[in-house]
Design a protein around this motif. Structure first.
Motif, PDB file in Angstrom:
ATOM      1  N   VAL A  81       0.828  -1.206   0.000  1.00 52.15           N
ATOM      2  CA  VAL A  81       0.000   0.000   0.000  1.00 52.15           C
ATOM      3  C   VAL A  81       0.865   1.260   0.000  1.00 52.15           C
ATOM      4  O   VAL A  81       0.520   2.254  -0.633  1.00 52.15           O
ATOM      5  N   LEU A  82       1.988   1.250   0.696  1.00 52.05           N
ATOM      6  CA  LEU A  82       2.831   2.432   0.777  1.00 52.05           C
ATOM      7  C   LEU A  82       3.914   2.481  -0.284  1.00 52.05           C
ATOM      8  O   LEU A  82       4.282   3.556  -0.749  1.00 52.05           O
ATOM      9  N   LEU A  83       4.439   1.336  -0.677  1.00 47.78           N
ATOM     10  CA  LEU A  83       5.566   1.309  -1.595  1.00 47.78           C
ATOM     11  C   LEU A  83       5.148   1.566  -3.043  1.00 47.78           C
ATOM     12  O   LEU A  83       5.851   2.271  -3.768  1.00 47.78           O
ATOM     13  N   VAL A  84       4.041   1.029  -3.472  1.00 46.75           N
ATOM     14  CA  VAL A  84       3.613   1.196  -4.866  1.00 46.75           C
ATOM     15  C   VAL A  84       3.394   2.668  -5.221  1.00 46.75           C
ATOM     16  O   VAL A  84       3.884   3.134  -6.248  1.00 46.75           O
ATOM     17  N   PRO A  85       2.688   3.460  -4.402  1.00 48.71           N
ATOM     18  CA  PRO A  85       2.564   4.883  -4.755  1.00 48.71           C
ATOM     19  C   PRO A  85       3.898   5.626  -4.765  1.00 48.71           C
ATOM     20  O   PRO A  85       4.110   6.502  -5.604  1.00 48.71           O
ATOM     21  N   PHE A  86       4.810   5.287  -3.849  1.00 52.46           N
ATOM     22  CA  PHE A  86       6.118   5.924  -3.855  1.00 52.46           C
ATOM     23  C   PHE A  86       6.885   5.599  -5.127  1.00 52.46           C
ATOM     24  O   PHE A  86       7.513   6.471  -5.726  1.00 52.46           O
ATOM     25  N   VAL A  87       6.863   4.355  -5.556  1.00 50.57           N
ATOM     26  CA  VAL A  87       7.560   3.964  -6.780  1.00 50.57           C
ATOM     27  C   VAL A  87       6.963   4.695  -7.973  1.00 50.57           C
ATOM     28  O   VAL A  87       7.686   5.215  -8.827  1.00 50.57           O
ATOM     29  N   TYR A  88       5.625   4.775  -8.045  1.00 51.79           N
ATOM     30  CA  TYR A  88       4.990   5.474  -9.155  1.00 51.79           C
ATOM     31  C   TYR A  88       5.328   6.968  -9.124  1.00 51.79           C
ATOM     32  O   TYR A  88       5.587   7.570 -10.167  1.00 51.79           O
ATOM     33  N   LEU A  89       5.358   7.560  -7.934  1.00 49.00           N
ATOM     34  CA  LEU A  89       5.720   8.966  -7.809  1.00 49.00           C
ATOM     35  C   LEU A  89       7.130   9.207  -8.331  1.00 49.00           C
ATOM     36  O   LEU A  89       7.375  10.152  -9.088  1.00 49.00           O
TER      37      LEU A  89
END
Length: 190
Positions: free
Chosen positions: A53-61
């Motif tokens: 939940v936290l890592l996927v948005p950071f990677v996309y950002l």
């Protein structure tokens, strides 16, 4: 901290360190720490769930930031190459054509898709403005003007579904100064 709370914290810490509920008391003797059957393995599941939940948005950002930065470097390089191509041309018409071709080739070389817009603005113009101006190109010795290159970049993974909504406009500029001791190569004005 109360003694009861201290024992609870110690028991939780002991479970993490020694595993399987074995906790060592003050005297070194091992005793079982009580726990429910529902707690077995839940920490791992929570860790994996929160990581996703936290890592996927950071990677996309980060992918979005890198894509926009790559495009910004590309348009800056395209503006520089367009300026050099124009300054070395024999005529102003040939220079404008060479500048547009150099900008397109430079963006393609940097991996930026799309056709760039090339504008020749007066010296000191802001290329980030809506309309920086156009038509200031000249091969008069000592002349100075700005070449603005603009392109639109789609964010990664947006595809055709969000086309136009997630596009980012990037601008690059380069100030061209025609050599003062160079032959006047301007086209004859009617």
């Amino acid at each position: 901290m109360t003694p009861r709370r201290l024992r609870t914290v110690h028991a939780i810490w002991a479970r993490v360190v020694w595993g399987k509920g074995q906790a060592r008391g003050v005297g070194g003797a091992a005793h079982r720490v009580g726990r429910g059957a529902t707690d077995d393995g839940s920490a791992m599941i929570e860790f994996v769930g929160l990581s996703v939940v936290l890592l996927v948005p950071f990677v996309y950002l980060f992918l979005c930031v890198f894509a926009v930065q790559k495009s910004a470097f590309g348009v800056t390089q395209a503006a520089r190459e367009a300026g050099r191509a124009f300054a070395t041309a024999d005529t102003e018409t040939q220079g404008a054509d060479r500048a547009r071709l150099a900008a397109a080739l430079s963006l393609q070389d940097q991996g930026v898709a799309g056709q760039p817009q090339v504008h020749f603005a007066p010296a000191g113009a802001n290329c980030g403005a809506g309309n920086p101006g156009d038509g200031a190109q000249t091969l008069e010795p000592g002349a100075s003007f700005v070449i603005c290159v603009r392109t639109v970049v789609a964010l990664p993974g947006t595809g055709a579904l969000f086309a136009g909504i997630t596009d980012v406009t990037v601008n690059g500029q380069f100030t061209v100064v025609i050599d003062q001791f160079r032959a006047d190569r301007r086209e004859a004005q009617p």
